[in-house]
Design an enzyme around this catalytic site. Structure first.
Site, short mmCIF file in Angstrom:
data_model
loop_
_atom_site.label_atom_id
_atom_site.label_comp_id
_atom_site.label_asym_id
_atom_site.label_seq_id
_atom_site.Cartn_x
_atom_site.Cartn_y
_atom_site.Cartn_z
N LYS A 209 53.68 -42.16 -100.04
CA LYS A 209 52.36 -42.09 -99.80
C LYS A 209 52.24 -40.32 -99.70
O LYS A 209 52.93 -39.73 -99.17
CB LYS A 209 51.93 -42.46 -98.52
CG LYS A 209 50.23 -42.13 -98.02
CD LYS A 209 50.08 -42.63 -96.59
CE LYS A 209 48.67 -42.23 -96.16
NZ LYS A 209 48.27 -42.70 -94.70
N GLU A 254 39.57 -40.12 -85.55
CA GLU A 254 40.74 -40.34 -85.23
C GLU A 254 41.41 -39.38 -84.08
O GLU A 254 41.42 -38.09 -84.35
CB GLU A 254 41.74 -39.85 -86.46
CG GLU A 254 43.15 -40.11 -86.36
CD GLU A 254 43.80 -40.81 -87.63
OE1 GLU A 254 45.15 -41.19 -87.70
OE2 GLU A 254 43.02 -40.61 -88.75
#
Length: 453
Positions: A209, A254
């Protein structure tokens, strides 16, 4: 590395007293230069600089900042009559994503307002000298706070009064006005090509990723007032953490790490879908996100990076078994709560040290981190500076909250530099990822363009 600090002479004196609940913290900020961390109206907002440090590039920028801040707090004369997380002297910080970038900063404000959302509020004033009443005069307190006359020590009667007249002049908010927009380092089409290159690299090697970001510039006729953007963001995205530090302004969903005593927590996001136009469509998009193999893979890497970083520092760490759905006004994300108890120690790691330990998380870098970072440098053609780096605060007890600088812009006079990024895995499609960046730009675009708020 030697941190570059301002106002190095004389130790700090700090005094915190309880005040009547001021309500909207952002409504009391008298100037555009502000530091803030607010969620659902609770949090901290400050202005003025008692002391600050700019940290050069380097892997040790967090350690250098922690060491500098510890020396400031340890030498300070502190009278904290409130004794809550965020009372007493605190530092706001914003750190660069990449260790090769300059401009990480820690700021200890001269005045901080705090509000816990449960009826408790406080003000902290800082000065330089032997006490709060000697040396530099502290900033005048805001209008809702009792009159600290020279005959009455600050907070001395422990029953603040609300005076009828304002004591701090608040500069009027400057409307943003018309904006000129221009592409950042890469056009949309060129960024799609970068995504395709990243997908090819993932399929060809050990990289699983990588998070690719892009930027966008807006220029106004006059300097942009951060307070305008903060008010709009806090009103429209109350579930996010609305933040400001040294011109970096945004509303991040977040939470990188929170420390309250020995308790630590984090909210890990990864995997994104738009909101639906009606309840049925919205539920369908959410169900699709929960079932998406591509998004669950992206999310799993983000969770693993936080678990692997915090686990060795904790006696116990609980990670939710599967992600839930977190809905924000413009997007919905897969989210996982992480909670733990720090290992028993005479000096448990501060919130800033914990932020350093988990940075860079897979949510904004990739897996494995070293290979992802190398590809980011090759494909983005820009310096992220403090975008996707830790932003937040830490107090003298080591408690604090740090988020990831997302849904944000760096303000510099008349210019705002906006950022947006996406997690790229083997199943990513360039056009879909570009569309996702446009949605992620929207919170800051809306805050800049909407004159109605």
């Amino acid at each position: 590395m030697r941190p570059l600090s301002r106002q190095e002479t004389g130790r700090l004196s700090a005094r915190t007293v309880a005040i009547p609940d001021p309500g909207d913290l952002l409504g009391h900020i008298p100037q555009p230069d502000v530091v803030a961390w607010i969620q659902h109206g609770a949090g901290l907002a400050g202005w003025g600089e008692a002391v600050r440090v700019s940290l050069p590039a380097g892997e040790d920028r967090f350690t250098a900042g922690e060491k500098w801040l510890r020396s400031v707090f340890d030498a300070a004369d502190i009278d904290d009559q409130v004794r809550l997380r965020g009372s007493g002297p605190i530092a706001f910080g914003s750190f660069t994503f990449d260790a090769s970038s300059d401009e990480s900063v820690l700021i200890v404000p001269r005045l901080v307002l705090g509000r816990d959302g449960r009826g408790r509020a406080w003000v902290t004033l800082l000065s330089r000298g032997d006490s709060i009443s000697r040396g530099d005069d502290p900033p005048r307190p805001p209008r809702f706070w009792g009159d600290p006359s020279p005959q009455t020590p600050l907070g001395g009667d422990k029953s603040p009064r609300t005076p009828p007249a304002a004591q701090t002049s608040v500069a009027p908010l400057a409307p943003v006005g018309p904006l000129d927009w221009r592409e950042g380092s890469l056009t949309g089409a060129r960024w799609e090509e970068a995504v395709a290159e990243a997908v090819a690299a993932i399929k060809a090697g050990d990289l699983r990723k990588v998070v690719l970001a892009r930027d966008l510039f807006a220029t106004a006729a006059e300097p942009i007032d951060a307070r305008v953007l903060l008010r709009r963001l806090a009103a429209r995205y109350p579930d996010c953490f609305t933040f400001a530090c040294d011109g970096m302004v945004g509303a991040t969903p977040e939470l990188l790490v929170r420390r309250a005593g020995r308790q630590v927590s984090a909210l890990v996001l990864g995997g994104t879908a738009p909101r639906g136009g009606d309840a049925v469509h919205d539920e369908a998009l959410g169900s699709e996100l929960l079932a998406s193999a591509k998004n669950n893979e992206e999310h799993a890497y983000a969770v693993a990076s936080i678990r692997d970083a915090l686990g060795p520092l904790c006696d116990a760490l609980e990670v939710e078994a599967r992600p839930g759905l977190l809905k924000f006004p413009n997007l919905q994300h897969l989210g996982t709560q992480v909670r733990g108890t720090l290992a028993d120690s005479e000096k448990p790691k501060s919130a800033l040290a914990l932020a350093a330990a988990v940075h860079p998380p897979a949510a904004v870098c990739g897996t494995p981190a070293s290979a992802a970072l190398e590809l980011i440098r090759d494909l983005e053609h820009m310096d992220r500076q403090r975008y996707a780096g830790p932003v937040g605060w830490v107090d003298a007890e080591g408690n604090g909250e740090w988020g990831i600088a997302l849904r944000c812009a760096q303000l510099s006079g008349r210019t705002a530099r906006l950022f947006a990024g996406c997690g790229i895995v083997a199943g990513s499609e360039p056009a879909a990822e570009l569309a996702e960046t446009l949605v992620k730009f929207q919170p800051m675009r809306g805050a800049l363009e909407d004159e109605s708020a």
